[in-house]
Every structure is written in C-alpha cells, then in structure tokens.
Design a protein around this motif. Structure first.
Motif, mmCIF file in Angstrom:
data_model
loop_
_atom_site.group_PDB
_atom_site.id
_atom_site.type_symbol
_atom_site.label_atom_id
_atom_site.label_comp_id
_atom_site.label_asym_id
_atom_site.label_seq_id
_atom_site.Cartn_x
_atom_site.Cartn_y
_atom_site.Cartn_z
ATOM 1 N N ASP A 90 0.835 -1.196 0.000
ATOM 2 C CA ASP A 90 0.000 0.000 0.000
ATOM 3 C C ASP A 90 0.870 1.246 0.000
ATOM 4 N N LYS B 90 1.141 4.723 1.723
ATOM 5 C CA LYS B 90 0.584 5.345 2.929
ATOM 6 C C LYS B 90 0.589 6.862 2.932
ATOM 7 N N GLY C 186 -4.359 6.495 6.018
ATOM 8 C CA GLY C 186 -4.734 5.082 6.172
ATOM 9 C C GLY C 186 -4.276 4.254 4.975
ATOM 10 N N PHE D 30 -2.438 -9.825 9.406
ATOM 11 C CA PHE D 30 -1.840 -8.932 8.410
ATOM 12 C C PHE D 30 -0.440 -8.656 8.931
ATOM 13 N N ASN E 189 -1.104 -6.874 12.323
ATOM 14 C CA ASN E 189 -2.461 -6.368 12.522
ATOM 15 C C ASN E 189 -3.356 -7.589 12.537
ATOM 16 N N ARG F 17 -6.411 -8.046 11.445
ATOM 17 C CA ARG F 17 -7.528 -7.804 10.531
ATOM 18 C C ARG F 17 -6.923 -7.676 9.146
ATOM 19 N N GLY G 169 -6.045 -5.356 5.778
ATOM 20 C CA GLY G 169 -5.672 -3.955 5.590
ATOM 21 C C GLY G 169 -6.711 -3.230 4.755
ATOM 22 N N ASP G 170 -6.698 -1.919 4.851
ATOM 23 C CA ASP G 170 -7.558 -1.091 4.023
ATOM 24 C C ASP G 170 -6.655 0.001 3.458
ATOM 25 N N PRO G 171 -6.347 0.048 2.193
ATOM 26 C CA PRO G 171 -7.051 -0.496 1.034
ATOM 27 C C PRO G 171 -6.545 -1.851 0.507
ATOM 28 N N GLU G 172 -5.716 -2.574 1.250
ATOM 29 C CA GLU G 172 -5.206 -3.837 0.694
ATOM 30 C C GLU G 172 -6.330 -4.839 0.410
HETATM 31 N N1 GLY Z 1 -3.367 0.102 4.935
HETATM 32 C C1 GLY Z 1 -2.832 -0.121 6.208
HETATM 33 C C2 GLY Z 1 -3.763 -0.623 7.216
HETATM 34 O O1 GLY Z 1 -4.867 -1.036 6.944
HETATM 35 O O2 GLY Z 1 -3.377 -0.646 8.379
#
Ligand code: GLY
Ligand code: AMP
Length: 424
Positions: free
Chosen positions: A218, A220, A232, A275, A291, A293, A295-298
């Motif tokens: 991603d 950032k 994010g 993650f 993490n 959960r 990722g967002d936007p992954e």
């Molecule tokens: N894109 C990084 C996150 O979701 O933490």
C-alpha cells in the motif's frame, strides 16, 4: 446462511462483495456499513463496539456467522464475548480472541511474541514514564533515524520516525509524560530502524492451519513520490511484483509458519486474518508489525483476487479445518486507487455529492467513506472511494483505475496519480 459483517470502510465493502458471491450467503447485514454496502446488503445502525446490541440483533435475526472488519471490536474482546455467552457461543466470530488481538493492540506484546518465537524483527526495548530517562539513554546508543512506537492503538498515527536525537528524546518525553497519543503512549517501544522496501502479507488462520493470501503493497503517504503525511492508505497493488518465489518461501517458512505455531504453542485462540507488515532488508524479510484484521485499502485488491468461496473458507476457519479447504487465486494483477476528500488526512469536508458512479466501466468501486443523504450518495469521510481494476500486470490495471476515476466527481476530490511508481 445469515452473516453479520462489522465495519464501515472500503475493506468492509470489499468483504461484503466477496461474501455475497457465495451461494451460501443468503442474507448479509453490515453494521454500520456505508452507501456501497447499502446497495448490496442491509446496513444496520449498530456500533460494532456495542456488544450487547449486537447480541440482541444476532438472536433476533438468527445470524449464523459474524465477520469482524476493524481491529477495535477484536481488541475489545468480541470473540470472547460471544464464546463466553451460552446464548450466542454457537455463532462463530471470524477474528482472534482478545489476547490474540493484542498482537495489534500492544506493540510490546507483539515484540515479545516475535522474539519468543524467533521471528525476525528489529531490535527494540520498551519504556514507561518511570523509565523515560533510560529510554533517552537507549536512544543515545542507537544510530539515526529513531523509531518510536506508542504501545497501544493510536488510529495508525502512533509511530514517529525522527532523524535528530534531541527531537527523538523530546518526542519520547511527549509520548510518555504528556500523553501525546493518550493512554496508547503510556508505554513506548523504541526500535532499530530498518532500511528496505515494505510489503504486506495476509494470512487466514484457524489457529492451527493457515492459508497465505496474496501479497499487497500500500501507499501510505498523502503526496506523490511517497511524501507528506501518513494516511490510512492511498492505493494498493497485488501481487507485489518484487515478491518472487524465493522471497515468498522465506516469508512463509521464517514468519508465517512460526507465527501460527507460536499462537498454538502459547494457547492463543485465533480464527481470523493476520496482516503481517514486513520490511525486506537486503532480501531478508523482517516483521515491523502485526495487525489482526485485513488492511484497508489492501483488502480492495486482495479480496477481488480470491476466487474460492469466502464463506466456505470462513466455515473451515471456524471448524479448524482450513487444511481441507482450497484457496484459488486469480493470477491477474489488481490495483486500487483511493479517492479522498481534499485536506485529508488533516481537516476535510464531508457531505459532497458524488457523481459519475454509474459511468464506471470495468473497474470495481468500493465505498470507503460514503453515505446516502436525500437519496444521493455523498462523501462521509476522508477516504471516500477505492477504485479497483484488474490487468495482466499492475500497469494495465492502474491505467484502468485512472481512466475510471476521470469519470467520477465530487468537490475537492483528490487522489495520488503515481500508485505503483516505485515498482518495476
Ligand atoms: N493500509 C494499512 C492498514 O490497513 O493498516
Ligand atoms: P507501523 O504502525 O508499525 O506499521 O509503522 C508505521 C510505518 O512506520 C510503517 O509502515 C513503516 O513505514 C514505518 N516503520 C515502522 N517500524 C519501522 C522500523 N523499525 N524501521 C523503519 N520503518 C519503520
């Protein structure tokens, strides 16, 4: 099967899109969701942290599975809340137990886990208000740049990287003595700086078996050329072109396997996504963070590439039979570009009407911060839409995303025009 998905971002729209491709998913609720999830599922206005309200809802609607998008409900113990209540303990929650969620909830917990299980990571030490002067001394023994990490959840803002020693000491004091990141910085991890290229690895585990999902990278920073403030995430690419078979094998054998084995050894229940944030230093993968959960936007590039039935995979996770499940991945590349509200990640406006959504051709639009107001889709956050496309390689995919972004409009719309710029 009736499924309840928690969260409201692009990640959740992408998960909802994937869950609904399963013939097993007869009904999908999203709490609280956004305008994108409202189009394909039923939004319900329950706060994902209000576990009692969720319990009432799942009993009333006969929900048979709960999928958790963001980290907060996990860190607050939603898995244990369901497991320990006989009325709802039969409903699987896709996500780790409260202690497992500490891999993201506490940087110190994660570092201790990594060291204990011999998983490559940066050297570190951790400090509290009582040991702040020791922390300053420790900084003096390190080479710049200095990496300071608030121990707890700080909405992605808790990491400072500083080149000047005096500045680093000042920020350490700010974090420990003046609650720069609130209670999250009551403890601070100081870490060796790793110089290399970043990559994220995603794993689905039932606590015993695992499946490695596609890699993603991603972007950032808010500005082109990876400049400016951290966000994010402004876009993502999957697969990561430089993640060749040799590197993937190292990641699996040195990091993924010992992580899942470590969870089992430590008796940590974990039925969900991991993650793993990696930095590749001279060809060697090192963990910079876990993490608990996606990722967002992954997620907006990883989930569209998953061809297998996601509900079947989640059922296998719940039953600890992931070894019997298949994971098929689309070999094509996927890219996503985040379209954000001007000013983000600082102050930005909301409520801008979004036009052009009906003109999108051969891209997927995942809503991130949107809602429906007077029948119209309006922006409702900093990150507004993720525009995902497929291609034979990431260049072809990214071209499609940019062509489709040209068809979209809202006031003060901004996006990075260089996603993938550092990849060859
Ligand atoms: N894109 C990084 C996150 O979701 O933490
Ligand atoms: P984290 O919240 O741990 O992902 O850290 C945020 C960002 O800080 C990461 O995406 C990296 O770019 C950077 N970072 C974290 N730890 C290190 C480290 N030890 N060395 C270099 N950069 C780091």
């Amino acid at each position: 099967m009736t499924i309840l998905l928690l969260g409201s971002g692009g990640r959740e729209h992408a998960l909802a899109y994937k869950l609904l491709q399963s013939p097993k998913c007869s009904s999908l609720f999203v709490a609280p969701g956004n305008a994108g999830t409202a189009e394909i599922a039923t939004n319900i206005s329950i706060n994902p942290l209000d576990f009692n309200a969720l319990k009432t809802f799942v009993l009333q609607e006969n929900v048979e599975m709960v999928v958790v998008g963001p980290e907060d409900p996990l860190v607050n113990g939603i898995y244990d809340f369901f497991k320990n209540d006989p009325e709802i303990s039969h409903i699987p929650v896709i996500g780790p137990s409260k202690i497992g969620a500490q891999l993201e909830g506490s940087k110190e917990f994660a570092k201790e886990f990594l060291v204990k299980h011999n998983i490559p990571t940066a050297a570190y030490d951790s400090f509290t208000a009582a040991t702040v002067e020791k922390g300053c001394e420790f900084l003096g023994t390190l080479k710049p740049p200095y990496v300071l990490k608030a121990d707890g959840l700080a909405a992605g803002k808790g990491v400072l990287i500083l080149t000047d020693l005096e500045e680093a000491k000042k920020e350490l004091r700010n974090m420990l003595l003046h609650a720069k990141f609130g209670t999250a910085s009551a403890k601070v991890v100081i870490e060796e700086f790793l110089d290399g290229i970043e990559l994220s690895c995603f794993v689905l585990t039932d606590g015993k078996n695992y499946k490695v999902l596609p890699t993603a990278k991603d972007y950032k920073r808010i500005g082109e050329g990876d400049t400016g403030l951290n966000t994010g995430g402004m876009g993502a690419v999957s697969p990561v072109p430089f993640a060749d078979a040799v590197l993937l094998e190292k990641i699996e054998s040195r990091i993924v396997k010992p992580t899942v084995a470590g969870l089992q050894k430590d008796g940590i229940e974990y039925k969900g996504f991991i993650f793993i944030g990696l930095i590749i230093v001279k060809g060697e993968p090192m963990v910079i963070e876990y993490n608990v959960r996606m990722g967002d936007p992954e997620t907006e590039v990883v989930m569209p590439r998953v061809q297998s039935d996601l509900v079947t995979l989640f059922q296998a996770v719940a039953n600890q039979k992931l070894d019997e499940a298949d994971l098929e991945i689309d070999p094509r590349s996927a890219t996503t570009v985040m379209v954000v509200s001007g000013g983000y990640p600082e102050d930005y406006g909301k409520g801008y009407e979004i036009s052009g959504l009906d003109n999108i051709k051969d891209s997927l639009i995942f809503h991130a911060g949107t809602k429906i107001e007077n029948g119209k889709v309006v922006s409702n956050g900093g990150r507004v839409l993720a525009v995902t496309s497929f291609g034979d390689d990431f260049r072809e995919a990214i071209k499609k995303s940019y062509q489709n972004i040209d068809r979209l409009h809202f006031d003060k719309m901004y996006f990075r025009k260089d996603i993938g710029f550092d990849l060859t």
